[in-house]
Design an enzyme around this catalytic site. Structure first.
Site, PDB file in Angstrom:
ATOM      1  CB  CYS A  45      19.178  29.785  43.262  1.00 33.35           C
ATOM      2  SG  CYS A  45      19.211  30.734  41.294  1.00 33.35           S
ATOM      3  CG  ASN A  46      14.165  26.688  43.076  1.00 35.05           C
ATOM      4  OD1 ASN A  46      13.001  25.869  42.736  1.00 35.05           O
ATOM      5  ND2 ASN A  46      13.418  28.187  43.246  1.00 35.05           N
ATOM      6  CB  THR A  47      17.639  30.269  38.112  1.00 39.11           C
ATOM      7  OG1 THR A  47      16.135  30.193  38.439  1.00 39.11           O
ATOM      8  CG2 THR A  47      18.147  30.185  36.476  1.00 39.11           C
TER       9      THR A  47
ATOM     10  CG  ASP B 219      18.895  34.348  45.486  1.00 38.91           C
ATOM     11  OD1 ASP B 219      18.870  33.732  44.085  1.00 38.91           O
ATOM     12  OD2 ASP B 219      18.183  34.722  44.751  1.00 38.91           O
TER      13      ASP B 219
ATOM     14  N   GLY C 182      17.462  33.715  35.553  1.00 36.49           N
ATOM     15  CA  GLY C 182      16.602  33.106  34.854  1.00 36.49           C
ATOM     16  C   GLY C 182      16.526  33.775  33.355  1.00 36.49           C
TER      17      GLY C 182
ATOM     18  CB  CYS D 193      11.327  31.862  41.366  1.00 34.45           C
ATOM     19  SG  CYS D 193      12.484  33.093  41.773  1.00 34.45           S
TER      20      CYS D 193
ATOM     21  CG  HIS E  76      13.658  36.697  43.558  1.00 29.76           C
ATOM     22  ND1 HIS E  76      14.910  35.357  43.382  1.00 29.76           N
ATOM     23  CD2 HIS E  76      13.743  37.836  44.252  1.00 29.76           C
ATOM     24  CE1 HIS E  76      15.733  36.675  43.811  1.00 29.76           C
ATOM     25  NE2 HIS E  76      15.176  37.744  43.850  1.00 29.76           N
TER      26      HIS E  76
END
Ligand code: DGL
Length: 277
Positions: free
Chosen positions: A88-90, A24, A57, A202, A204
């Site tokens: 990590c989605n991004t 991440d 992001g 996300c 996080h």
């Protein structure tokens, strides 16, 4: 709960000491590691945080792709993981395709949990909290069309939430303004009064679920992909042997003192040792 997870097939024979590499930009991927520990407690893990690149992001697609493909290429050569998880989605919604082209190990990605949210919502109005980069991705458009075409999906790229989650893991106070801003911004969108489900898009953000729940108030449920990702990793490594020969490690990019203030949180996730890569 099920979540959309991207993957490739497992290798057939694997060194029992080979780690699972979780990656991440920061400590968000620990939310995936927490779930992974429940299903594969015996699995050797390397947790890699690109602190020098945090936050992803606010970066361009080209910047994120270059960092992620470069770092994962280097780490895969050095640590020979049995599987890589981009927690990590991004990074996943931007760079997963490219990473899969260059790595020769299975890669599991993380994408916004729109599918389970669409199954959960009663009102048909879903909020999506992600990074500024994630919410503009075509990947998210496709998930919306495929799974939530008959719902209303309101997206917000919440500035300050990633930093708030990082602060929380360092044992520092969470900035209440960042939390309030996210809830207010979604609540201010047309049609938002019926939001009953919020996708934490996300890795996080589940670290802030308690604070977000307070800000959104009762009647809103949160959904994210960590459990589904952990299950997918377990499926892909099914039948493989695991033997932890050295303590699991957290590795960081960047000039700071690591693990430093993150040490206590990392130890709670079973990462007693830290270093740089
Ligand atoms: N944890 C990352 C995600 O899931 C993003 C954090 C960042 O902006 O670097 O999208």
């Amino acid at each position: 709960m099920p979540s959309p997870v991207l993957d490739t097939p497992a290798l057939s024979s694997v060194d029992p000491a080979a780690p699972i590499l979780l990656f991440d930009s920061g400590v968000g991927g620990l939310t995936v590691l927490g779930e992974l520990r429940k299903v594969l407690p015996q699995a050797p893990v390397i947790y890699a945080a690109d602190m020098a690149g945090l936050p992803y992001g606010t970066k361009t697609e080209a910047q994120v792709t270059a960092r992620v493909a470069g770092l994962l290429g280097r780490m895969t050569e050095r640590f020979a993981p049995r599987l890589v998880c981009i927690a990590c989605n991004t990074a996943s919604t931007i760079a997963l395709g490219m990473v899969r082209e260059v790595l020769e190990v299975p890669v599991v990605g993380t994408v916004p949990a729109i599918k389970p949210a669409a199954a959960m919502t009663r009102s048909g109005v879903i909020g999506l909290l992600g990074t500024q980069a994630t919410i503009r991705q075509a990947y998210v458009d496709r998930l919306e069309q495929e799974f939530a075409g008959d719902k209303r999906l309101l997206r917000y790229g919440g500035p300050g939430l990633v930093e708030a989650a990082e602060a929380k893991l360092r044992g520092e106070p969470v900035d209440p303004a960042a939390i309030a801003r996210a809830a207010e911004a979604l609540r201010a969108m047309p049609g938002c009064e019926d939001i009953d489900t919020v996708v934490l898009a996300c890795t996080h953000f589940p670290l802030l679920e308690e604070e977000l729940a307070q800000a959104f108030g009762p009647g809103v449920r949160f959904v994210h992909g960590a459990e589904g990702i952990a299950r997918r990793i377990a499926q892909l490594t099914d039948g493989q042997d695991f033997a932890r020969q050295i303590p699991d490690r957290a590795l960081f990019t960047g000039p700071g003192e690591f693990p430093g203030a993150y040490g206590a949180a990392l130890a709670r996730y079973g990462l007693p040792e830290g270093g740089r890569f």
